[in-house]
Design a protein around this motif. Structure first.
Motif, PDB file in Angstrom:
ATOM      1  N   GLU A 544       1.319  -1.374  -0.156  1.00 25.03           N
ATOM      2  CA  GLU A 544      -0.270  -0.286  -0.132  1.00 25.03           C
ATOM      3  C   GLU A 544       0.999   1.092   0.251  1.00 25.03           C
ATOM      4  O   GLU A 544       0.799   2.276  -0.851  1.00 25.03           O
ATOM      5  CB  GLU A 544      -0.782   0.414   0.895  1.00 25.03           C
ATOM      6  CG  GLU A 544      -1.899  -1.057   1.581  1.00 25.03           C
ATOM      7  CD  GLU A 544      -2.605  -1.254   2.236  1.00 25.03           C
ATOM      8  OE1 GLU A 544      -2.682  -0.246   3.335  1.00 25.03           O
ATOM      9  OE2 GLU A 544      -3.486  -2.212   2.669  1.00 25.03           O
ATOM     10  N   ALA A 545       1.927   1.209   1.048  1.00 28.91           N
ATOM     11  CA  ALA A 545       2.666   2.392   0.703  1.00 28.91           C
ATOM     12  C   ALA A 545       3.974   2.469  -0.349  1.00 28.91           C
ATOM     13  O   ALA A 545       3.551   3.982  -0.792  1.00 28.91           O
ATOM     14  CB  ALA A 545       3.393   2.339   2.295  1.00 28.91           C
ATOM     15  N   ASN A 547       2.132   1.876  -3.588  1.00 29.12           N
ATOM     16  CA  ASN A 547       1.369   2.665  -4.470  1.00 29.12           C
ATOM     17  C   ASN A 547       1.222   3.791  -4.173  1.00 29.12           C
ATOM     18  O   ASN A 547       0.830   4.618  -5.112  1.00 29.12           O
ATOM     19  CB  ASN A 547       0.249   1.434  -4.245  1.00 29.12           C
ATOM     20  CG  ASN A 547       0.394  -0.359  -5.061  1.00 29.12           C
ATOM     21  OD1 ASN A 547       1.139  -0.127  -6.360  1.00 29.12           O
ATOM     22  ND2 ASN A 547      -0.420  -0.900  -4.385  1.00 29.12           N
ATOM     23  N   ARG A 548       0.520   4.302  -3.097  1.00 31.73           N
ATOM     24  CA  ARG A 548       0.997   5.480  -2.694  1.00 31.73           C
ATOM     25  C   ARG A 548       1.584   6.665  -2.922  1.00 31.73           C
ATOM     26  O   ARG A 548       1.599   7.119  -3.330  1.00 31.73           O
ATOM     27  CB  ARG A 548       0.460   5.840  -1.055  1.00 31.73           C
ATOM     28  CG  ARG A 548      -0.911   5.942  -0.315  1.00 31.73           C
ATOM     29  CD  ARG A 548      -0.552   6.148   0.776  1.00 31.73           C
ATOM     30  NE  ARG A 548       0.230   5.503   1.757  1.00 31.73           N
ATOM     31  CZ  ARG A 548      -0.258   4.239   2.532  1.00 31.73           C
ATOM     32  NH1 ARG A 548      -1.288   3.845   2.595  1.00 31.73           N
ATOM     33  NH2 ARG A 548       0.602   4.183   3.771  1.00 31.73           N
ATOM     34  N   GLU A 549       2.877   6.356  -2.831  1.00 28.19           N
ATOM     35  CA  GLU A 549       4.508   6.307  -3.518  1.00 28.19           C
ATOM     36  C   GLU A 549       4.385   6.842  -4.602  1.00 28.19           C
ATOM     37  O   GLU A 549       4.703   7.575  -5.302  1.00 28.19           O
ATOM     38  CB  GLU A 549       5.006   6.162  -2.857  1.00 28.19           C
ATOM     39  CG  GLU A 549       6.666   6.959  -3.059  1.00 28.19           C
ATOM     40  CD  GLU A 549       8.021   6.572  -2.653  1.00 28.19           C
ATOM     41  OE1 GLU A 549       9.252   7.200  -3.042  1.00 28.19           O
ATOM     42  OE2 GLU A 549       7.708   5.494  -2.142  1.00 28.19           O
ATOM     43  N   GLU A 551       1.758   6.276  -6.894  1.00 28.42           N
ATOM     44  CA  GLU A 551       0.385   7.377  -7.531  1.00 28.42           C
ATOM     45  C   GLU A 551       0.626   6.875  -9.232  1.00 28.42           C
ATOM     46  O   GLU A 551       0.464   7.944  -9.910  1.00 28.42           O
ATOM     47  CB  GLU A 551       0.974   9.273  -7.219  1.00 28.42           C
ATOM     48  CG  GLU A 551       0.679   9.439  -5.687  1.00 28.42           C
ATOM     49  CD  GLU A 551       1.327  10.570  -5.587  1.00 28.42           C
ATOM     50  OE1 GLU A 551       1.339  11.509  -6.665  1.00 28.42           O
ATOM     51  OE2 GLU A 551       0.893  11.207  -4.629  1.00 28.42           O
ATOM     52  N   THR A 555      -1.698  -0.971  -9.731  1.00 28.82           N
ATOM     53  CA  THR A 555      -1.498  -1.625  -8.051  1.00 28.82           C
ATOM     54  C   THR A 555      -0.480  -2.624  -8.612  1.00 28.82           C
ATOM     55  O   THR A 555      -0.334  -3.149  -8.823  1.00 28.82           O
ATOM     56  CB  THR A 555      -2.414  -2.662  -7.674  1.00 28.82           C
ATOM     57  OG1 THR A 555      -3.456  -1.867  -7.690  1.00 28.82           O
ATOM     58  CG2 THR A 555      -1.882  -2.943  -6.058  1.00 28.82           C
ATOM     59  N   GLU A 628      -7.723   3.728   7.890  1.00 29.47           N
ATOM     60  CA  GLU A 628      -7.048   4.732   7.664  1.00 29.47           C
ATOM     61  C   GLU A 628      -5.373   5.007   7.225  1.00 29.47           C
ATOM     62  O   GLU A 628      -6.141   5.897   8.767  1.00 29.47           O
ATOM     63  CB  GLU A 628      -7.859   6.097   6.144  1.00 29.47           C
ATOM     64  CG  GLU A 628      -9.033   5.017   5.278  1.00 29.47           C
ATOM     65  CD  GLU A 628      -8.344   4.336   4.037  1.00 29.47           C
ATOM     66  OE1 GLU A 628      -7.461   5.496   3.941  1.00 29.47           O
ATOM     67  OE2 GLU A 628      -8.880   3.542   3.659  1.00 29.47           O
ATOM     68  N   LYS A 630      -3.868   7.546   6.677  1.00 26.05           N
ATOM     69  CA  LYS A 630      -4.073   9.421   6.832  1.00 26.05           C
ATOM     70  C   LYS A 630      -4.408   9.892   7.722  1.00 26.05           C
ATOM     71  O   LYS A 630      -4.082  11.032   7.831  1.00 26.05           O
ATOM     72  CB  LYS A 630      -4.746   9.776   5.070  1.00 26.05           C
ATOM     73  CG  LYS A 630      -5.662   9.130   5.342  1.00 26.05           C
ATOM     74  CD  LYS A 630      -5.889   9.553   3.630  1.00 26.05           C
ATOM     75  CE  LYS A 630      -7.258   9.473   3.316  1.00 26.05           C
ATOM     76  NZ  LYS A 630      -7.907   9.894   1.674  1.00 26.05           N
ATOM     77  N   THR A 658       2.820   7.413   5.570  1.00 21.99           N
ATOM     78  CA  THR A 658       1.310   7.104   5.448  1.00 21.99           C
ATOM     79  C   THR A 658       0.583   8.577   5.176  1.00 21.99           C
ATOM     80  O   THR A 658      -0.677   8.708   5.031  1.00 21.99           O
ATOM     81  CB  THR A 658       0.851   6.781   7.228  1.00 21.99           C
ATOM     82  OG1 THR A 658       1.409   7.988   7.887  1.00 21.99           O
ATOM     83  CG2 THR A 658       1.512   5.944   6.954  1.00 21.99           C
ATOM     84  N   GLY A 659       1.454   9.861   5.301  1.00 20.45           N
ATOM     85  CA  GLY A 659       0.521  10.874   4.587  1.00 20.45           C
ATOM     86  C   GLY A 659      -0.158  11.160   6.215  1.00 20.45           C
ATOM     87  O   GLY A 659      -0.893  12.387   6.344  1.00 20.45           O
TER      88      GLY A 659
END
Length: 765
Positions: A544-545, A547-549, A551, A555, A628, A630, A658-659
């Motif tokens: 997840e981390a 994939n967030r980075e 953007e 996936t 979540e 964030k 995590t933001g």
């Protein structure tokens, strides 16, 4: 005055060389006696190795002291001991020490051939593919033009020289291909060492020079492998060329996909399962040998297998600094002086006495230098760099060094070169390599630093000095409680950001150990399933981390290594073994944290004492952490001490991944703030602390809220602020006290007993 200082610094080297000169005739006398019966002599073999190592080390030291690479001294040591110097002055002595043919020569040649593989393994380990990827556009332009132009020049030279110069005129095409390859490569080791010495490794131009050399080196060894496969067959036909190219492509594709995972797992299993001395070193040698054999079987040279093996080994997350240092020590202390010394022994500078040969050597040096410099210069200008930057790039890429010498040695062994052409190419390698450091120093000294570059350098320097930069491998101790899940989430964040491998250890009650003894070690137990579930949780969080980075909207799975470990003996022994296997950061997610009679639970005392690295205690309390990430709110109490600042680094990394939001709380005790300020001689110590916090926040790209409170009880202030601000997680830096039971002092101990929020205690000392 400068000359006197230089002479004084060189005095130890000169005295040692004088002692060596006395030693060599004695050695030769022994060598003559030992070979009277004929055949190979083990005694003479040992003398040869010792002489090459000692002379190479002494002249290498001399070169370093005058600002040149040490391998130049090792090559010159071989030249000194070979037909060029010793063979001219004392020919009988030289022949006795180093017989040119026969079984005796074969013994040293075997060491040299093994040395080539170790040198290529080390070169691969030093290859930073990440740097090449970051600067791929500019580096590719510089590297490809820097290869194409000198390759064309070298190929044209091979086609135009008269037949009398070539060892085998009927193989002119293969020789031309070899000359083109030899002139187009650079030595990334020499380039990187000079750039590092000039403190330009992090400068924009320094990184571009090194990245271009890395691509140069990688492409060069692929071309070299294909060229040598053609040379060994003696012809360039479509079938041979297709076989070599397809085989090389298939090998590279397999190596950087499936092979990468196999190498990682082989190193991890060896490191974790073997108990004998230096098992990982043996595994690396086996991997290198196996990949070299594969390339030999597909028809390309073994050097490609050793080089690719080095790249994969260097990228392994389990490779500790100690293992890396041991391998480098073996290669540097033994194989480098022997190989480069033997290269010098084969070099006969007497061939340069022939005017035609001398002109060929001068022409080769000029073509190699102008071609390489011009190619890199053109690539830099195409990439939009200034003239001064292009000059620096051209100067930096012009060193052949060890790479050229290895290529020339292989070319001699497969019959592409004769002794004359070999000596010319080695001379070219020595001249271009020795000319590179002063020209690059001059070019780099003319480059001013840009504002954006200065900011990036500050950020990278901060990262290097960070408390978190010291850790390489995580052990996650869990018991399948809510604290275990929180610890798994934190470990996943660290694994994603720092690319750290994680080992999950389930420390369920001893009844599970009894169950495992009854079912047998190969059976799947409840404990195994629990550890596997936590490992999957860590992997999921890391994915997840990532994939967030990224953007990207797609996936992807992270390449994080998460494994499980059985508690097949007492807990203290398992944790101690984990430390020996390279785990240096222990996340403890177990319950209870507090003991029945106050303080910490006895099990935590045992775990933190047994583990030799840094422990991080994670406890899930009261309100649960939002699913979540964030939405999580983190509170970091600080006092301006190094302990609290290090804990802030830990917390900000979580916030970066995590933001989530983060606040720092500076607690100023009313009386102590006036009597003994912590950071300055005034009552505004929090300003200096907040400056450090702002640096950490900028580095991580995280916004931070700063709070100052004054009170006589810091622990109560922390608890009060955590409730008032609705924080979900408290991160506190601690240091272990000298006591029979685990204790971190009044504030952390109180937090353990009274906190109604989740907290993390980070050992920082």
């Amino acid at each position: 005055m400068k000359f006197k200082c230089l002479l004084k610094s060189l005095r130890p080297c000169l005295l040692a060389m004088l002692a060596a000169c006395i030693f060599f005739p004695c050695s030769a006398t022994f060598a003559a006696e030992s070979t009277k019966a004929g055949g190979a002599s083990e005694g003479l073999f040992l003398i040869q190795i010792i002489v090459l190592v000692v002379v190479g080390r002494l002249l290498g030291e001399l070169m370093v002291r005058i600002g040149q690479p040490s391998i130049m001294g090792q090559i010159l040591g071989g030249v000194l001991l070979g037909p060029s110097i010793l063979g001219t002055v004392l020919p009988d002595l030289q022949q006795q020490l180093f017989p040119p043919t026969g079984a005796q020569n074969g013994m040293t040649e075997a060491v040299a051939q093994l040395g080539i593989l170790f040198l290529l393994l080390l070169a691969g380990m030093e290859t930073d593919l990440g740097l090449a990827k970051r600067l791929k556009s500019a580096a590719l332009a510089v590297s490809l033009t820097g290869i194409a132009i000198p390759f064309a020049c070298g190929f044209a030279l091979g086609e135009l020289v008269p037949d009398s110069v070539l060892p085998y005129p009927e193989k002119r095409l293969v020789t031309s291909l070899f000359l083109g390859t030899a002139l187009s490569i650079s030595s990334v080791k020499i380039v990187a060492s000079v750039v590092r010495e000039m403190d330009f490794m992090r400068r924009n131009i320094g990184q571009l020079i090194v990245a271009s050399a890395i691509i140069d080196d990688t492409v060069g060894w692929v071309v070299i492998a294909v060229t040598f496969s053609l040379a060994e067959r003696g012809t360039v036909d479509l079938k041979t060329l297709t076989t070599s190219v397809v085989g090389t492509f298939a090998f590279m594709t397999f190596s950087f996909t499936i092979g990468r995972r196999l190498v990682f797992e082989a190193i991890r299993l060896t490191n974790d399962k073997f108990r004998s001395d230096l098992p990982v070193l043996s595994a690396i040698i086996a991997i290198m040998g196996g990949m070299a054999i594969i390339t030999d079987l597909i028809g390309v040279h073994t050097v490609l297998g050793a080089f690719v093996a080095g790249i994969l080994v260097g990228e392994s997350p389990i490779l500790t600094r100690q293992i890396d240092g041991q391998l480098r020590a073996l290669t540097t202390a033994l194989f480098m002086p022997v190989f480069f010394g033997l290269t010098g022994l084969k070099t006969d500078l007497g061939v340069l006495g022939n005017p035609a040969t001398l002109m060929l050597a001068i022409g080769l040096i000029v073509i190699a230098s102008v071609g390489k410099f011009g190619g890199a210069f053109v690539g830099a200008k195409l990439g939009g760099y200034s003239n001064a930057e292009a000059v620096a790039l051209g100067s930096g890429m012009n060193a052949r060094g060890s790479t050229e010498v290895i290529v020339a040695s292989i070319g001699l062994s497969v019959g592409v070169l004769d002794e004359k052409l070999f000596s010319i190419i080695v001379a070219m390698a020595v001249v271009t390599t020795m000319a590179m450091p002063p020209t690059l120093r001059w070019a780099l000294s003319r480059l001013p630093m840009r504002a954006d570059e200065r900011e990036r350098l500050e950020q990278e320097q901060f990262k290097e000095n960070s408390f978190l930069a010291n850790f390489e491998r995580i052990m996650l101790a869990v018991d399948l409680t809510p604290s275990s899940d929180l610890a798994a989430r934190i470990a996943g964040h660290f694994a994603a950001e720092r690319k750290m491998p994680v080992t999950v250890l389930n420390i369920e009650p001893d009844a599970s150990d009894q169950q495992r003894r009854q079912t047998g070690p190969l059976e799947t137990t409840a404990v195994d399933a629990g550890a596997k579930a936590v490992a999957d949780r860590v992997t999921s969080i890391a994915d997840e981390a990532i994939n967030r980075e990224g953007e990207t909207g797609q996936t992807t799975r992270s390449d994080i290594h998460v494994t499980t470990k059985l508690k097949d003996s007492d807990l203290a022994k398992v944790l101690a073994e984990g430390s020996e296997q390279g785990h240096d950061l222990l996340f403890i997610g177990v319950e209870p944290v507090s003991g029945a009679k106050g303080g910490f639970d006895d099990r935590l005392s045992l775990m933190t004492s047994a583990f030799k690295g840094t422990a991080v205690i994670v406890s899930s309390r009261g309100r649960s952490i939002p699913q979540e990430d964030k939405n999580t709110r983190i509170l970091v109490p600080i006092s301006g001490t190094q302990r609290s600042i290090k804990a802030a680094e830990f917390a900000f990394l979580i916030a970066k991944v995590t933001g989530c939001s983060i606040s720092v709380l500076y607690i100023e005790e009313a009386m102590q703030a006036r009597m003994h300020p912590r950071l300055s001689d005034n009552r505004y110590g929090h300003l200096e602390a907040f400056e450090r916090i702002d640096q950490i926040a900028r580095f991580n790209g995280v916004a931070v809220e700063k709070i100052v409170q004054e009170g006589s009880s810091p622990e109560l202030s922390i608890l009060r602020q955590s409730r008032k601000g609705g924080y979900d997680l408290i991160v506190l830096g601690v240091s272990r006290r000298a006591a029979p039971r685990l204790s971190y002092g009044r504030i952390p101990d109180t937090l353990v007993e009274a906190a109604d929020r989740s907290f993390i205690l980070v050992e920082t000392e």
